[in-house]
Design a protein around this motif. Structure first.
Motif: not given
Length: 406
Positions: A8-18
């Motif tokens: 899931p995406h959270v604010h502060g994490l760049p898109p697509g980063v895992e």
């Protein structure tokens, strides 16, 4: 069959980063918060599945709360070694946050009941590592809850290398610890795409046996420009043939900054190779011309080096377990740690050069070279590794609740 769970995406994490290799250390807490959002979709999945066991790492501290009501057994699996967890201590110590300040982690804890050669963090390592901690739930709290809530613990280690630490952890955890072995990687057959390796092999073939120093600091260590320059000048002053794997630093969208000192590659071109971003590390370490490895002290890299008996020049990446690994291997005399300022981690090129030469060529370094070479019997022993894997499998198959009183 594999079931995919999208992070899931959270604010502060760049898109697509895992993964942690994709973000600076101060962004790692956002990865943990994203991971925590998997609780609900995983719960829904488990309610409608026939899963009996979950093998998990340190992050999902909420897992015992959803697994126990569903009758799902848990195995806490760590890619770290037993000495690291012995330093961290029992769940009670992990959960109470008794050690709050970075300074608290620079001394050997009172529960260590065997000679450990002062395995503890340096101040600069702990200050750096705290950047990747989540303020809401620390890594220590995550580990404490999971060790308490699992059926048994397994780690990438073996009794032949860490008997005292394993025995202490069984006592501290009051539950089984079943080592999974060192899991030394297998050297795959060359493929048609191995053009890069062919060029490296040709260069290595021209060098003398155990004469070459290999340098690699992993995928997540980002040194300052000053530190990179001191390291480079130290490598140069050692006057030894070398292969250095260098990761360029991102400085902006699509831009990379080369922080090797100007003119360095030209000056050492007659005796050194500088490889960008990636290299076939296992193949390089397996080559008979390689005699030593300057490493950031990641456990996987150490296992790969000692599989082939390569002596270690220990340069902690100042994150995670790396500092503790440096002290452990220094204490076992299979390598020598580069001396650094304990407060800020700074060091000099002269110390780098002196440490390299001592481990690689000088008479007083023979003890490191001999001890590292002897480690092949443990780290390169595939039969031993397979025996540990078989024992781990057997333990799961024969497990019953009575095993909790092991």
């Amino acid at each position: 069959s594999f079931v995919e769970f999208s992070l899931p995406h959270v604010h502060g994490l760049p898109p697509g980063v895992e993964s942690t290799s994709e973000v600076p250390i101060d962004k790692v807490p956002y990865l943990k918060r994203a991971y925590d959002k998997l609780r609900d979709p995983l719960t829904d999945f488990l309610k409608n599945s026939n899963v009996n066991w979950i093998i998990h790492d340190f992050a999902p501290y909420w897992l015992p709360g959803i697994a126990a009501p569903l009758g799902v057994n848990l195995v806490f699996f760590s890619i770290f070694n037993a000495s690291t967890f012995a330093f961290l201590g029992p769940p009670s110590a992990l959960l109470c946050d008794r050690r709050k300040r970075p300074e608290d982690f620079t001394v050997v804890p009172e529960w260590i009941d065997y000679p450990c050669n002062n395995i503890a963090f340096k101040l600069h390592e702990m200050v750096n590592h705290q950047q990747c901690m989540d303020d809401d739930v620390s890594d220590f709290q995550r580990m404490g809850r999971l060790i308490q809530g699992c059926q048994f613990v397994t780690m990438r280690t073996c009794f032949e290398f860490e008997r005292d630490a394993i025995k202490l952890l069984i006592k501290l955890y009051q539950k089984p610890l079943v080592p999974v072995g060192l899991l030394p990687p297998l050297l795959s057959l060359p493929s048609n795409e191995d053009n890069k390796w062919e060029a490296i092999k040709s260069w290595l073939d021209s060098e003398g046996e155990k004469s070459v120093l290999y340098i690699a600091l992993g995928s997540e260590v980002n040194l300052s420009e000053e530190s990179m320059h001191q390291l480079a000048f130290g490598i140069e002053k050692s006057n030894l043939p070398f292969i250095w794997v260098v990761r360029n630093r991102p400085v902006g969208e699509g831009q990379m900054n080369d922080i090797i000192p100007p003119g360095f590659e030209k000056r050492v071109s007659n005796r050194g190779l500088v490889l960008r971003d990636w290299a076939p590390q296992l193949r390089i370490l397996a080559h008979s011309s390689v005699g030593g490895f300057l490493t950031h002290c990641g456990w996987s890299s150490i296992i790969e080096a000692l599989k082939y008996g390569r002596a270690l020049i220990l340069f902690s990446g100042a994150s995670s377990d790396q500092g503790l690994n440096a002290r452990l291997l220094h204490g076992k005399k299979v390598g020598l740690e580069i001396e650094r300022n304990e407060v800020d981690g700074s060091f000099t090129s002269d110390l780098v050069a002196a440490t390299i030469r001592r481990v690689m060529v000088e008479p007083e370094g023979e003890v490191f070279r001999a001890n590292a070479w002897a480690m092949r019997e443990i780290f390169g022993n595939e039969d031993l590794s397979n025996n540990y894997l078989n024992e781990f499998t057997r333990f799961i198959e024969e497990f019953s609740t009575s095993a909790c009183h092991y």
